[in-house]
Scaffold this motif. Structure first.
Motif, PDB file in Angstrom:
ATOM      1  N   VAL A   2       0.769  -1.138  -0.029  1.00 46.35           N
ATOM      2  CA  VAL A   2      -0.312   0.312   0.309  1.00 46.35           C
ATOM      3  C   VAL A   2       0.645   0.753  -0.180  1.00 46.35           C
ATOM      4  O   VAL A   2       1.783   1.795   1.371  1.00 46.35           O
ATOM      5  N   GLU A   3       0.763   2.332  -0.831  1.00 46.71           N
ATOM      6  CA  GLU A   3       1.792   3.391  -1.156  1.00 46.71           C
ATOM      7  C   GLU A   3       0.878   4.915  -0.302  1.00 46.71           C
ATOM      8  O   GLU A   3      -0.379   4.600  -0.744  1.00 46.71           O
ATOM      9  N   GLU A   4       1.043   5.640  -0.448  1.00 45.97           N
ATOM     10  CA  GLU A   4       0.771   6.950   0.029  1.00 45.97           C
ATOM     11  C   GLU A   4      -0.148   6.911  -1.066  1.00 45.97           C
ATOM     12  O   GLU A   4       0.037   7.740  -1.575  1.00 45.97           O
ATOM     13  N   LEU A  61      -3.856  -6.456   9.377  1.00 46.05           N
ATOM     14  CA  LEU A  61      -3.893  -5.012   8.343  1.00 46.05           C
ATOM     15  C   LEU A  61      -3.962  -3.559   7.987  1.00 46.05           C
ATOM     16  O   LEU A  61      -2.755  -2.952   8.334  1.00 46.05           O
ATOM     17  N   ALA A  62      -5.523  -3.776   9.061  1.00 46.61           N
ATOM     18  CA  ALA A  62      -5.759  -2.186   9.053  1.00 46.61           C
ATOM     19  C   ALA A  62      -5.029  -1.841  10.130  1.00 46.61           C
ATOM     20  O   ALA A  62      -4.405  -0.105  10.125  1.00 46.61           O
ATOM     21  N   ARG A  97      -0.770   3.786   9.690  1.00 43.62           N
ATOM     22  CA  ARG A  97       0.628   4.865   9.135  1.00 43.62           C
ATOM     23  C   ARG A  97       1.229   5.186   7.167  1.00 43.62           C
ATOM     24  O   ARG A  97       1.499   5.350   7.682  1.00 43.62           O
ATOM     25  N   VAL A  98      -0.142   5.085   7.361  1.00 45.54           N
ATOM     26  CA  VAL A  98       0.449   5.022   5.653  1.00 45.54           C
ATOM     27  C   VAL A  98      -0.217   6.286   5.699  1.00 45.54           C
ATOM     28  O   VAL A  98      -1.930   6.381   5.541  1.00 45.54           O
ATOM     29  N   ALA A 132      -6.195   6.787  13.126  1.00 42.37           N
ATOM     30  CA  ALA A 132      -5.361   6.977  12.176  1.00 42.37           C
ATOM     31  C   ALA A 132      -5.433   8.954  11.455  1.00 42.37           C
ATOM     32  O   ALA A 132      -6.483   9.408  11.042  1.00 42.37           O
ATOM     33  N   ASN A 133      -4.656  10.224  12.272  1.00 43.57           N
ATOM     34  CA  ASN A 133      -4.689  11.006  11.275  1.00 43.57           C
ATOM     35  C   ASN A 133      -4.751  11.172  10.264  1.00 43.57           C
ATOM     36  O   ASN A 133      -5.788  12.399  10.073  1.00 43.57           O
ATOM     37  N   ARG A 134      -4.085  10.358   9.207  1.00 52.42           N
ATOM     38  CA  ARG A 134      -3.949  11.129   7.747  1.00 52.42           C
ATOM     39  C   ARG A 134      -4.696   9.811   7.305  1.00 52.42           C
ATOM     40  O   ARG A 134      -4.438   9.501   5.689  1.00 52.42           O
TER      41      ARG A 134
END
Length: 308
Positions: free
Chosen positions: A78-80, A95-96, A101-102, A121-123
């Motif tokens: 998984v990418e940003e 996985l979640a 952290r992504v 998760a903030n982002r």
């Protein structure tokens, strides 16, 4: 242990009783002859055939180390800034926890447990389907869930299930769950299946993802004497499924501990040309969908698993 948890792996049994998997396998065979349990490759379950499905508390205690290692490898795909869908299950819940952290990630899910793991998760933006709550696995199912996925398009779907075979692909024991999983697959450009070795070769009632639709399989190393799982891995590879084997050894980084005979760069899955056989060592050079434009060198001989 089977009565308490619904299912148990041979690895876990051998660890608990401090003996070899060969001894455990012999005892499990004797217990099956008495009608006390049903053998599944890599483990055992309560009698009940295709229709029985273990609830979340039982599943959460099965193959925990393997699920953790699988989640570590899958998270590296998984990418940003991506948009993905994540189905229900104990492995996808693991996985979640890593996806939190992504940055810039959008996760569409029908799983309350997946959403809970990402809640702080903030982002990461979490989009939940509608539907009716299925209490046994904390998932939203039914027509509401399926309709909310119409018109959706994301890069990847991460799914688990009750069984995986080269003949039928991924399957599950519940009709409503299978229907939603199929809708999740329709929304994704590629499909990544997360399945530990206990699910390889197991076939359940409702097909969710045919083999030719599966892009990648992330699994763990089968036990040395589990010829059925090794044969199933070879058959899946022959049908073009890219396979990544997660290591579960203590102190090993996820994805670095590959079975003997499976060689190549360890941080990425093993690419296989769809419709063809695994390339011989040193012959493959290419890039898989979603892995970026830069070619990757990967070599593997999954057939060696069968010879073990």
């Amino acid at each position: 242990m089977v009565r308490a948890n619904g299912a148990v792996s041979l690895r876990e049994l051998a660890r608990v009783v401090q003996t070899s998997e060969v001894t455990v396998r012999r005892d499990v065979r004797a217990l099956e002859a008495e009608g006390l349990l049903d053998r599944r490759h890599g483990g055992a379950v309560l009698p009940g055939g295709f229709t029985r499905e273990s609830g979340f508390p039982q599943k959460s205690h099965l193959a925990t180390a393997e699920k953790t290692a699988i989640a570590d490898v899958a998270a590296n795909l998984v990418e940003e800034g991506e948009a993905i869908v994540v189905g229900a299950g104990t492995t996808t819940q693991e996985l979640a926890r890593r996806l939190a952290r992504v940055p810039g990630l959008t996760v569409v899910t029908n799983s309350l447990l997946v959403a809970q793991a990402l809640a702080h998760a903030n982002r990461v933006e979490v989009v939940m389907t509608g539907g009716t709550l299925r209490g046994s696995n904390y998932a939203l199912v039914g027509s509401g869930a399926e309709q909310s996925l119409q018109g959706l398009r994301v890069s990847r779907a991460f799914l688990s299930g009750s069984g995986l075979t080269a003949e039928r692909g991924l399957s599950t024991s519940n009709m409503l769950s299978a229907s939603v999983d199929r809708a999740l697959v329709q929304a994704a450009a590629e499909v990544v299946v997360l399945a530990d070795h206990t699910k390889l070769g197991t076939d359940t009632m409702f097909q969710t993802v045919p083999t030719d639709v599966i892009t990648r399989l992330v699994t763990d190393e089968p036990p040395p004497h589990d010829e059925r799982a090794a044969s199933e891995l070879q058959a899946l590879a022959d049908q073009g499924v890219q396979i990544a084997v997660a290591g579960t050894g203590q102190g090993a980084a996820a994805g670095e501990q590959l079975p003997p005979g499976v060689r190549g760069r360890r941080e990425m899955p093993l690419p296989v040309q769809r419709g063809g056989r695994m390339p011989a060592a040193g012959q493959f050079r290419g890039s898989g969908p979603g892995l970026g434009a830069e070619p990757l060198e990967r070599t593997a001989r999954v057939a060696d698993l069968r010879r073990r």
